[in-house]
Design a protein around this motif. Structure first.
Motif, short mmCIF file in Angstrom:
data_model
loop_
_atom_site.label_atom_id
_atom_site.label_comp_id
_atom_site.label_asym_id
_atom_site.label_seq_id
_atom_site.Cartn_x
_atom_site.Cartn_y
_atom_site.Cartn_z
N LEU A 119 0.82 -1.20 0.00
CA LEU A 119 0.00 0.00 0.00
C LEU A 119 0.86 1.26 0.00
O LEU A 119 0.55 2.25 -0.66
N THR A 120 1.97 1.24 0.75
CA THR A 120 2.88 2.39 0.77
C THR A 120 3.49 2.62 -0.61
O THR A 120 3.54 3.75 -1.11
N ALA A 121 3.96 1.52 -1.22
CA ALA A 121 4.55 1.64 -2.55
C ALA A 121 3.52 2.13 -3.57
O ALA A 121 3.83 2.97 -4.42
N LEU A 122 2.30 1.63 -3.47
CA LEU A 122 1.24 2.05 -4.38
C LEU A 122 0.96 3.55 -4.22
O LEU A 122 0.77 4.27 -5.20
N GLY A 123 0.94 4.03 -2.96
CA GLY A 123 0.72 5.45 -2.71
C GLY A 123 1.79 6.32 -3.34
O GLY A 123 1.50 7.36 -3.93
N ILE A 124 3.05 5.88 -3.22
CA ILE A 124 4.16 6.63 -3.82
C ILE A 124 4.05 6.65 -5.34
O ILE A 124 4.23 7.70 -5.98
N ILE A 125 3.74 5.49 -5.92
CA ILE A 125 3.61 5.41 -7.38
C ILE A 125 2.48 6.30 -7.89
O ILE A 125 2.63 7.01 -8.89
N VAL A 126 1.33 6.30 -7.18
CA VAL A 126 0.21 7.14 -7.58
C VAL A 126 0.60 8.61 -7.55
O VAL A 126 0.27 9.39 -8.46
N PHE A 127 1.35 9.01 -6.50
CA PHE A 127 1.80 10.40 -6.40
C PHE A 127 2.72 10.76 -7.56
O PHE A 127 2.58 11.84 -8.18
#
Length: 329
Positions: free
Chosen positions: A227-235
């Motif tokens: 979830l953390t990695a996904l949040g960074i990628i989305v940003f």
């Protein structure tokens, strides 16, 4: 125990088998056709601004509507189709875009244009999650390459839009967009074939989804890090898309005003930026397979930063160089 292990291995072998290049090529072509239809809208902005007297605020609302419908709805559609895959949503998506394009050609008012844009955005929102799923299914062990083929199709479609504006929309005007209904119907034909192939693989997809769900459920740490990695990628995607869309939608106006070029000539800047972006996308997959995805992402963001800062101060010739470098990086 041995029987259970074999049963567990079966879905994984089906998913990571040989790369299905014909399907990858076709879904890449369909991605190109889909994004060509979507990119026609910003390519029309200089024409709509003159023919219908639209303001920059109205043009911005058109771009906002397109991107909100096509982008924001994608996660919701992807979430739903993860649970209930819909192979035949693919041709329906392109049919929706074709209807929107046909209506756009004869739209008499700003409100009608917004309605047509909703149809095009909806088609794109449906296409992308399922199209990405098809690319993943057909990838086998070459996931980086497969994603590059899929993405380069979309980037190439976006790059065609400035040429479309220069060669067709400038001489034909708004009604010339009607010809692109044919593009949408060609994509529908390809997607009907892909959907039949996709439908035949649904059992494999369901087995893969169950396996992935079980692994995530067993590891709370894995879930948190994902979830953390996904949040960074989305940003990062948000920041990148903001910049790319700003150039695609409005740099033509800047070139017309600052460099004194025609509408037709202004589109060459956008074409160079987008076509080299397609080249960079194709190179990015194999490079990520070799050097690591994180390294390639960081290098692409950092290396393009200085050129982005210099671009507003470049002359009409150097602007081609900087736009090309930003695009490919």
């Amino acid at each position: 125990m041995t029987i259970a292990a074999r049963a567990k291995d079966k879905p994984q072998k089906a998913v990571t088998g040989s790369t299905v290049y014909p399907i990858l090529l076709m879904i890449g072509i369909c991605h190109m056709l889909n994004d060509t239809l979507q990119a026609v809208i910003p390519a029309m902005f200089p024409i709509l601004e003159r023919s219908m007297g639209l303001t920059f605020t109205q043009l911005g609302l058109i771009a906002f509507t397109l991107n909100m419908v096509s982008s924001v709805m994608q996660p919701a559609i992807g979430w739903y189709t993860d649970k209930k895959p819909m192979p035949y949503a693919l041709p329906i998506a392109l049919f929706s875009s074709a209807v929107g394009i046909f209506g756009l050609a004869f739209a008499p008012s700003f409100a009608t244009i917004l309605l047509c844009v909703v149809f095009i955005g909806l088609g794109s929102a449906i296409f992308h999650p399922e199209g990405s799923r098809v690319a993943n299914m057909a990838a086998g062990p070459r996931r980086g390459l497969a994603q590059s083929i899929y993405q380069v199709g979309g980037n190439t479609g976006q790059a065609f839009a400035p040429l479309i504006a220069a060669l067709m929309l400038v001489p034909l005007g708004q009604t010339g967009v009607a010809w692109f209904t044919i593009v949408g119907m060609i994509a529908v034909g390809f997607l009907l074939y892909i959907s039949r192939w996709y439908a035949g693989k649904l059992q494999t997809i369901r087995a893969q989804a169950k396996t992935a769900h079980a692994k995530v459920a067993r590891s709370a740490i894995h879930r948190k890090s994902a979830l953390t990695a996904l949040g960074i990628i989305v940003f990062l995607i948000f920041a990148r898309s903001w910049y790319v869309n700003a150039i695609s939608n409005f740099y033509a106006f800047y070139a017309i005003e600052q460099y004194g070029v025609t509408i037709k000539e202004s589109q060459t800047y956008i074409f160079l930026f987008l076509i080299l972006g397609a080249v960079g996308t194709f190179l990015g997959g194999p490079l990520a397979d070799r050097f690591g995805k994180k390294n390639v992402i960081l290098a692409s963001l950092l290396a393009s930063f200085p050129f982005a800062l210099i671009l507003p101060f470049a002359g009409p010739v150097l602007a081609y160089v900087f736009l090309g470098l930003i695009g490919i990086i």
